[in-house]
Design an enzyme around this catalytic site. Sequence first.
Site, PDB file in Angstrom:
ATOM      1  CE1 TYR A 100      46.373  -1.200   3.432  1.00  0.00           C
ATOM      2  CE2 TYR A 100      45.040   0.744   2.997  1.00  0.00           C
ATOM      3  CZ  TYR A 100      45.853  -0.285   2.546  1.00  0.00           C
ATOM      4  OH  TYR A 100      46.142  -0.386   1.212  1.00  0.00           O
ATOM      5  CB  CYS A 101      50.136  -0.515   8.614  1.00  0.00           C
ATOM      6  SG  CYS A 101      49.803  -1.151  10.278  1.00  0.00           S
ATOM      7  NE  ARG A 102      53.717  -6.925   8.842  1.00  0.00           N
ATOM      8  CZ  ARG A 102      53.721  -7.496  10.042  1.00  0.00           C
ATOM      9  NH1 ARG A 102      52.946  -8.526  10.276  1.00  0.00           N
ATOM     10  NH2 ARG A 102      54.494  -7.049  10.998  1.00  0.00           N
ATOM     11  N   GLY A 104      48.280  -3.124  11.991  1.00  0.00           N
ATOM     12  CA  GLY A 104      47.581  -2.097  12.769  1.00  0.00           C
ATOM     13  C   GLY A 104      48.458  -1.267  13.683  1.00  0.00           C
ATOM     14  CB  ILE A 129      46.360  -5.192   4.752  1.00  0.00           C
ATOM     15  CG1 ILE A 129      45.685  -5.580   3.427  1.00  0.00           C
ATOM     16  CG2 ILE A 129      47.743  -5.779   4.920  1.00  0.00           C
ATOM     17  CD1 ILE A 129      46.344  -4.972   2.205  1.00  0.00           C
TER      18      ILE A 129
END
Length: 140
Positions: A100-102, A104, A129
Site C-alpha cells: 500500500y501507499c498513500r 494506490g 492508506i
Amino acid sequence: MKHLILALLLPVTFFFTASCQGIGGNNERIVNGVKCMVHNVSPDEFEKKLATPGVQLLDVRTPEEYAEGHLVNSRNLDHTGGVLEQNAHTLDKNRPVLVYCRSGKRSAAAATYLQQQGFKEVYNMKGGIQQWQSAGKPVE
C-alpha cells in the site's frame, strides 16, 4: 496513408491498454514459467488478507509519510526512493505480499515491479492508506 495512421495509432492504443492493466482488477503474468498475480483489492479485502499467516506487509511511501502513520506490522520500503528495489531480495517470493501507499498509485507500480521479479501473489490496496483511514481502519 491508412498504413501510416495505423502505424501511429497502434502504439498509442497499446500504451493506454498496457498502462491501465492491473489498475482495476487482477493482472496475471508468467515469469520464468511461474504464474505471478497482482490482485487490486479494496481496503476491506486487504484487511481480510492481513489475517493470512505469513503475509508480508509493505508500505512503499517515503519514510516521512510512514512516520505520519502506517499499518501495524508494515515494513517501509520506499518505492520511489529505490529502497524497494534494493531490498526485494529480502522478501519471500512464495509468500503473499500486501502493498500500500498513500493513494494506490505508487503501490500499483510497486506491485507490478514485484510481479516482474517473480513474486507469485501480490495484493495492492486500491485507494491506499487514505481509503483505509476513510473506512475507519486503524493506523499506528
